[in-house]
Motif scaffolding. Structure first.
Motif, PDB file in Angstrom:
ATOM      1  N   ALA A   5     -11.464  -8.211  13.070  1.00 27.69           N
ATOM      2  CA  ALA A   5     -12.783  -8.009  12.485  1.00 27.69           C
ATOM      3  C   ALA A   5     -13.312  -6.673  12.930  1.00 27.69           C
ATOM      4  O   ALA A   5     -12.980  -6.184  14.020  1.00 27.69           O
ATOM      5  CB  ALA A   5     -13.744  -9.123  12.893  1.00 27.69           C
TER       6      ALA A   5
ATOM      7  N   PRO B  34     -25.445  -8.947   7.395  1.00 29.35           N
ATOM      8  CA  PRO B  34     -26.415  -9.674   8.215  1.00 29.35           C
ATOM      9  C   PRO B  34     -27.848  -9.373   7.781  1.00 29.35           C
ATOM     10  O   PRO B  34     -28.088  -8.513   6.933  1.00 29.35           O
ATOM     11  CB  PRO B  34     -26.152  -9.114   9.612  1.00 29.35           C
ATOM     12  CG  PRO B  34     -25.703  -7.701   9.355  1.00 29.35           C
ATOM     13  CD  PRO B  34     -24.897  -7.770   8.084  1.00 29.35           C
TER      14      PRO B  34
ATOM     15  N   GLN C 138     -22.735 -13.429   2.217  1.00 33.48           N
ATOM     16  CA  GLN C 138     -21.284 -13.350   2.407  1.00 33.48           C
ATOM     17  C   GLN C 138     -20.609 -13.254   1.050  1.00 33.48           C
ATOM     18  O   GLN C 138     -21.075 -13.833   0.067  1.00 33.48           O
ATOM     19  CB  GLN C 138     -20.754 -14.587   3.152  1.00 33.48           C
ATOM     20  CG  GLN C 138     -21.221 -14.678   4.581  1.00 33.48           C
ATOM     21  CD  GLN C 138     -20.584 -15.836   5.321  1.00 33.48           C
ATOM     22  OE1 GLN C 138     -21.249 -16.796   5.711  1.00 33.48           O
ATOM     23  NE2 GLN C 138     -19.276 -15.747   5.528  1.00 33.48           N
TER      24      GLN C 138
ATOM     25  N   TYR D 272     -15.320 -19.894   6.146  1.00 38.08           N
ATOM     26  CA  TYR D 272     -15.598 -18.894   7.173  1.00 38.08           C
ATOM     27  C   TYR D 272     -17.085 -18.535   7.089  1.00 38.08           C
ATOM     28  O   TYR D 272     -17.567 -18.059   6.062  1.00 38.08           O
ATOM     29  CB  TYR D 272     -14.701 -17.671   6.984  1.00 38.08           C
ATOM     30  CG  TYR D 272     -13.276 -17.993   7.334  1.00 38.08           C
ATOM     31  CD1 TYR D 272     -12.441 -18.635   6.422  1.00 38.08           C
ATOM     32  CD2 TYR D 272     -12.773 -17.719   8.602  1.00 38.08           C
ATOM     33  CE1 TYR D 272     -11.143 -18.979   6.762  1.00 38.08           C
ATOM     34  CE2 TYR D 272     -11.473 -18.048   8.950  1.00 38.08           C
ATOM     35  CZ  TYR D 272     -10.669 -18.684   8.027  1.00 38.08           C
ATOM     36  OH  TYR D 272      -9.381 -19.033   8.370  1.00 38.08           O
TER      37      TYR D 272
ATOM     38  N   CYS E  21     -20.580 -16.664   8.662  1.00 40.02           N
ATOM     39  CA  CYS E  21     -21.102 -15.525   9.393  1.00 40.02           C
ATOM     40  C   CYS E  21     -22.555 -15.832   9.765  1.00 40.02           C
ATOM     41  O   CYS E  21     -23.281 -16.495   9.012  1.00 40.02           O
ATOM     42  CB  CYS E  21     -21.035 -14.279   8.519  1.00 40.02           C
ATOM     43  SG  CYS E  21     -21.784 -12.800   9.220  1.00 40.02           S
TER      44      CYS E  21
ATOM     45  N   LEU F 195     -23.906 -10.223  15.508  1.00 41.41           N
ATOM     46  CA  LEU F 195     -23.246 -10.835  14.346  1.00 41.41           C
ATOM     47  C   LEU F 195     -22.088 -11.690  14.827  1.00 41.41           C
ATOM     48  O   LEU F 195     -21.361 -11.289  15.741  1.00 41.41           O
ATOM     49  CB  LEU F 195     -22.753  -9.738  13.388  1.00 41.41           C
ATOM     50  CG  LEU F 195     -22.150 -10.170  12.047  1.00 41.41           C
ATOM     51  CD1 LEU F 195     -22.456  -9.136  10.984  1.00 41.41           C
ATOM     52  CD2 LEU F 195     -20.670 -10.424  12.146  1.00 41.41           C
ATOM     53  N   TYR F 196     -21.929 -12.857  14.223  1.00 40.58           N
ATOM     54  CA  TYR F 196     -20.936 -13.837  14.668  1.00 40.58           C
ATOM     55  C   TYR F 196     -20.102 -14.287  13.479  1.00 40.58           C
ATOM     56  O   TYR F 196     -20.619 -14.436  12.373  1.00 40.58           O
ATOM     57  CB  TYR F 196     -21.626 -15.084  15.246  1.00 40.58           C
ATOM     58  CG  TYR F 196     -22.742 -14.801  16.230  1.00 40.58           C
ATOM     59  CD1 TYR F 196     -23.994 -14.400  15.790  1.00 40.58           C
ATOM     60  CD2 TYR F 196     -22.540 -14.958  17.603  1.00 40.58           C
ATOM     61  CE1 TYR F 196     -25.025 -14.150  16.683  1.00 40.58           C
ATOM     62  CE2 TYR F 196     -23.565 -14.717  18.497  1.00 40.58           C
ATOM     63  CZ  TYR F 196     -24.807 -14.304  18.029  1.00 40.58           C
ATOM     64  OH  TYR F 196     -25.817 -14.060  18.921  1.00 40.58           O
ATOM     65  N   TRP F 197     -18.847 -14.577  13.752  1.00 40.45           N
ATOM     66  CA  TRP F 197     -17.972 -15.226  12.764  1.00 40.45           C
ATOM     67  C   TRP F 197     -17.512 -16.574  13.317  1.00 40.45           C
ATOM     68  O   TRP F 197     -17.130 -16.686  14.499  1.00 40.45           O
ATOM     69  CB  TRP F 197     -16.741 -14.371  12.471  1.00 40.45           C
ATOM     70  CG  TRP F 197     -16.978 -13.199  11.574  1.00 40.45           C
ATOM     71  CD1 TRP F 197     -17.163 -11.892  11.933  1.00 40.45           C
ATOM     72  CD2 TRP F 197     -17.014 -13.204  10.144  1.00 40.45           C
ATOM     73  NE1 TRP F 197     -17.322 -11.098  10.834  1.00 40.45           N
ATOM     74  CE2 TRP F 197     -17.234 -11.878   9.711  1.00 40.45           C
ATOM     75  CE3 TRP F 197     -16.889 -14.200   9.172  1.00 40.45           C
ATOM     76  CZ2 TRP F 197     -17.332 -11.527   8.367  1.00 40.45           C
ATOM     77  CZ3 TRP F 197     -16.980 -13.857   7.836  1.00 40.45           C
ATOM     78  CH2 TRP F 197     -17.198 -12.528   7.445  1.00 40.45           C
TER      79      TRP F 197
ATOM     80  N   SER G  92     -26.122 -14.070  12.056  1.00 38.54           N
ATOM     81  CA  SER G  92     -26.668 -12.921  12.775  1.00 38.54           C
ATOM     82  C   SER G  92     -27.880 -13.354  13.584  1.00 38.54           C
ATOM     83  O   SER G  92     -28.487 -14.404  13.313  1.00 38.54           O
ATOM     84  CB  SER G  92     -27.046 -11.787  11.812  1.00 38.54           C
ATOM     85  OG  SER G  92     -28.160 -12.122  11.003  1.00 38.54           O
TER      86      SER G  92
ATOM     87  N   CYS H 267     -19.444  -9.811   5.380  1.00 38.49           N
ATOM     88  CA  CYS H 267     -20.721 -10.384   5.810  1.00 38.49           C
ATOM     89  C   CYS H 267     -21.771  -9.289   5.897  1.00 38.49           C
ATOM     90  O   CYS H 267     -21.551  -8.250   6.531  1.00 38.49           O
ATOM     91  CB  CYS H 267     -20.581 -11.062   7.172  1.00 38.49           C
ATOM     92  SG  CYS H 267     -22.153 -11.617   7.887  1.00 38.49           S
TER      93      CYS H 267
ATOM     94  N   ARG I 273     -17.018  -4.005  12.458  1.00 42.21           N
ATOM     95  CA  ARG I 273     -18.395  -3.913  12.014  1.00 42.21           C
ATOM     96  C   ARG I 273     -18.814  -2.456  11.978  1.00 42.21           C
ATOM     97  O   ARG I 273     -18.546  -1.703  12.911  1.00 42.21           O
ATOM     98  CB  ARG I 273     -19.322  -4.693  12.941  1.00 42.21           C
ATOM     99  CG  ARG I 273     -20.747  -4.780  12.416  1.00 42.21           C
ATOM    100  CD  ARG I 273     -21.625  -5.594  13.312  1.00 42.21           C
ATOM    101  NE  ARG I 273     -22.951  -5.749  12.722  1.00 42.21           N
ATOM    102  CZ  ARG I 273     -24.025  -6.134  13.405  1.00 42.21           C
ATOM    103  NH1 ARG I 273     -23.923  -6.425  14.692  1.00 42.21           N
ATOM    104  NH2 ARG I 273     -25.188  -6.259  12.803  1.00 42.21           N
TER     105      ARG I 273
ATOM    106  N   SER J 219     -20.034  -6.469   8.284  1.00 42.34           N
ATOM    107  CA  SER J 219     -18.830  -6.794   9.033  1.00 42.34           C
ATOM    108  C   SER J 219     -17.768  -7.326   8.081  1.00 42.34           C
ATOM    109  O   SER J 219     -18.087  -7.970   7.083  1.00 42.34           O
ATOM    110  CB  SER J 219     -19.118  -7.838  10.107  1.00 42.34           C
ATOM    111  OG  SER J 219     -17.928  -8.235  10.767  1.00 42.34           O
TER     112      SER J 219
END
Lengths: 113, 116
Positions: free
Chosen positions: B67, B25, B6, B90, B92, B32-34, B94, B23, B69, B75
């Motif tokens: 957001a 991954p 990140q 924040y 991130c 992929l998540y935030w 994956s 981010c 990607r 992302s």
């Protein structure tokens, strides 16, 4: 709306086993139990997960009660580097497009010399 | 790289400014998540991507947050007109494709955002 309950803090002596409890009395039959930990100022780290059976890997063991309403994460020989916040999370493996994890406040484990 | 990365690691901005958080991954991870983590709190889900589509945006706190990607890689989380309550770390994460059972998320180190 976390589905788990954990004690806010615990202490453990270095070299001894650390047993971290988690209650998940509303768990559904298709929900897994996950454990993550977060060392200060770092991102969370996956530890272990299980569904029904007890699980063991190089980091820890996971003991799940027969009724699946609670579980215990065991660090067999805690070291100072295991000091972290430990999160217990339950969620389904497949939930359509819902793949988020719901995080509670976790247990802050302090390993003392 | 071997893990989720990140950037920036720290960002200090003034109230009202826009910020972009990036981010990268793990290679080959399609999900992929935030998340957002306020001081002393647990993680708060923001948004999830499967490939470059976002099936679950339910956690975005307001329309100031967005957001995107690119393909199955980078992302960017954008916060417009930042407010002091946006100050947080924040994170991130994956995970592998939908066929992994269950999906285990691997986290980056996070971006610490401070809004003055």
């Amino acid at each position: 709306d976390a589905k788990t309950t954990q004690p806010p803090s615990m202490d453990c002596a270095e070299g001894r086993a650390a047993n971290l409890p988690c209650n998940h009395s509303t768990i559904s039959g298709n929900e897994y139990v996950y454990w993550y930990r977060q060392i200060h100022s770092q991102g969370p780290q996956y530890i272990i997960h299980g569904l029904k059976n007890n699980e063991t890997n190089e980091m820890a063991s996971l003991i799940i009660t027969e009724d699946r309403k609670s579980s215990t994460l065991i660090l067999p020989h805690a070291t100072l580097r295991d000091t972290a916040v430990y999160y217990c999370i339950v969620r389904v493996a497949y939930a359509g497009n819902n793949r988020k994890l719901i995080w509670g406040l976790g247990t802050s484990l302090a390993v003392n010399p | 790289g071997a893990g989720v990365s990140q950037s920036p690691s720290n960002k200090v901005t003034e109230k009202g400014k826009d910020v972009e958080l990036r981010c990268d991954p793990i290679s080959g991870h399609t999900a992929l998540y935030w998340y957002r983590q306020r001081l002393g709190q647990g993680l708060e889900f923001l948004i999830y991507f499967q490939g470059n589509s976002a099936p679950d945006k339910s956690g975005l706190p307001s329309d100031r947050f967005s957001a995107e990607r690119t393909g199955e890689s980078v992302s960017t989380l954008t916060i417009q007109r930042t407010q002091q309550e946006d100050s947080a770390v924040y994170l991130c994460a994956s995970s592998q494709s939908v066929t992994d059972q269950p999906p285990t998320q691997f986290f980056g180190p996070g971006t610490r955002l401070t809004v003055l």
